[in-house]
Design a protein around this motif. Structure first.
Motif, PDB file in Angstrom:
ATOM      1  N   SER A  14      39.577  39.397  42.819  1.00 53.74           N
ATOM      2  CA  SER A  14      38.598  38.829  42.165  1.00 53.74           C
ATOM      3  C   SER A  14      38.392  37.227  42.936  1.00 53.74           C
ATOM      4  O   SER A  14      39.601  37.064  43.808  1.00 53.74           O
ATOM      5  CB  SER A  14      38.970  38.514  40.777  1.00 53.74           C
ATOM      6  OG  SER A  14      37.928  38.126  40.090  1.00 53.74           O
ATOM      7  N   THR A  93      37.229  34.628  33.892  1.00 59.76           N
ATOM      8  CA  THR A  93      37.936  35.849  34.524  1.00 59.76           C
ATOM      9  C   THR A  93      37.004  37.165  34.748  1.00 59.76           C
ATOM     10  O   THR A  93      37.006  37.797  35.722  1.00 59.76           O
ATOM     11  CB  THR A  93      39.138  35.912  34.100  1.00 59.76           C
ATOM     12  OG1 THR A  93      39.211  36.221  32.982  1.00 59.76           O
ATOM     13  CG2 THR A  93      40.125  34.861  34.477  1.00 59.76           C
ATOM     14  N   ASP A  97      35.368  39.106  37.775  1.00 55.20           N
ATOM     15  CA  ASP A  97      35.619  40.545  38.187  1.00 55.20           C
ATOM     16  C   ASP A  97      34.468  41.325  38.448  1.00 55.20           C
ATOM     17  O   ASP A  97      34.363  42.334  38.914  1.00 55.20           O
ATOM     18  CB  ASP A  97      36.544  40.994  37.133  1.00 55.20           C
ATOM     19  CG  ASP A  97      37.933  40.557  37.019  1.00 55.20           C
ATOM     20  OD1 ASP A  97      38.315  39.555  38.016  1.00 55.20           O
ATOM     21  OD2 ASP A  97      38.797  40.643  36.244  1.00 55.20           O
ATOM     22  N   ALA A 100      32.810  40.815  41.612  1.00 54.41           N
ATOM     23  CA  ALA A 100      33.599  41.366  42.560  1.00 54.41           C
ATOM     24  C   ALA A 100      33.249  42.704  42.619  1.00 54.41           C
ATOM     25  O   ALA A 100      33.023  43.486  43.816  1.00 54.41           O
ATOM     26  CB  ALA A 100      35.088  41.213  42.595  1.00 54.41           C
TER      27      ALA A 100
END
Length: 242
Positions: A14, A93, A97, A100
């Motif tokens: 990430s 977060t 993710d 990514a």
């Protein structure tokens, strides 16, 4: 639910350097791709099989795990105590993710039209991705919770409707007490006011998690939902039923 085309287990990084697990399944051809946001269990085997099923249907797919920061990289069984990890997952977060995962999907396949699809906890994340992930072709939320609890870090999707840009398909169970009809009606209204292309489908009597944990018990509803999802990914129109 059985899968289809084989897939590949991956380790992704990430934006903050955290490593997390993902599972990629490539379609033979086609420009549609989907990032799968799982339910509260994270990257359960169901979602690996679902990625394979999408690939067999001509949609490149990647499913990812939320809990690399708190539960590590090991595969987990059905006895995994997921709620402490769900509580530590934050919008910042999780959306990093997703970004990514999307980047890897688009690098490794021919996907140029990418959707985010999620279930339960991931259903809300999918809805919010319409506001948080630029350039998506659309989002699909299966029974993503629409209300907001006190002190919760995740916003209610209806609150974010003015910021949403990607078309929305919402699929709900009419027998799900965690998502009352008033919540889905408010979300529908907010999307209409925002002039965002969308469709909300509610299956009378179907419970929460009808497509994943009780898939075999609700074949009619699951078959219809699957047709709607594939039609959306094929045409870009969330109201298409087939």
């Amino acid at each position: 639910m059985s899968g289809g085309s084989g897939g590949e287990a991956l380790t992704l990084a990430s934006a903050d350097g955290t490593k997390f697990r993902a599972y990629l399944a490539r379609a033979g051809d086609g420009d549609a791709g989907v990032v799968i946001a799982p339910d509260v269990r994270g990257l359960h085997s169901f979602y690996e099989e679902l990625a394979e099923r999408f690939a067999s249907a001509g949609v490149h797919a990647i499913a990812f795990d939320y809990f690399g920061r708190t539960a590590g990289m090991d595969r987990r069984g059905d006895d995994f105590d997921y709620m402490p990890h769900v509580r530590q997952a934050t919008p910042r977060t999780v959306f990093a993710d997703i970004a990514a995962s999307r980047a890897r999907l688009e690098k490794e396949t021919k996907a140029t039209r990418t959707f985010v699809l999620g279930f339960c906890f991931g259903g809300r994340i999918a809805f919010l991705s319409s506001a948080e992930q630029p350039g998506l072709a659309g989002v699909v939320g299966f029974y993503g919770r629409l209300g907001k609890r006190e002190n919760e870090v995740w916003p209610a999707p209806a609150e974010q409707a003015p910021r949403m840009r990607a078309p929305v398909l919402g699929l709900f169970g009419g027998g799900d007490p965690s998502i009352p009809p008033s919540d889905s009606a408010a979300f529908d209204s907010a999307l209409t006011i925002a002039k965002l292309k969308h469709h909300i489908e509610t299956y009378p009597g179907a419970p929460h998690s009808f497509f994943d944990r009780t898939f075999s018990e609700h074949k009619k509803e699951c078959d219809d939902a699957w047709r709607r999802v594939l039609a959306f990914m094929r045409t870009g129109d969330p109201a298409r039923a087939a």
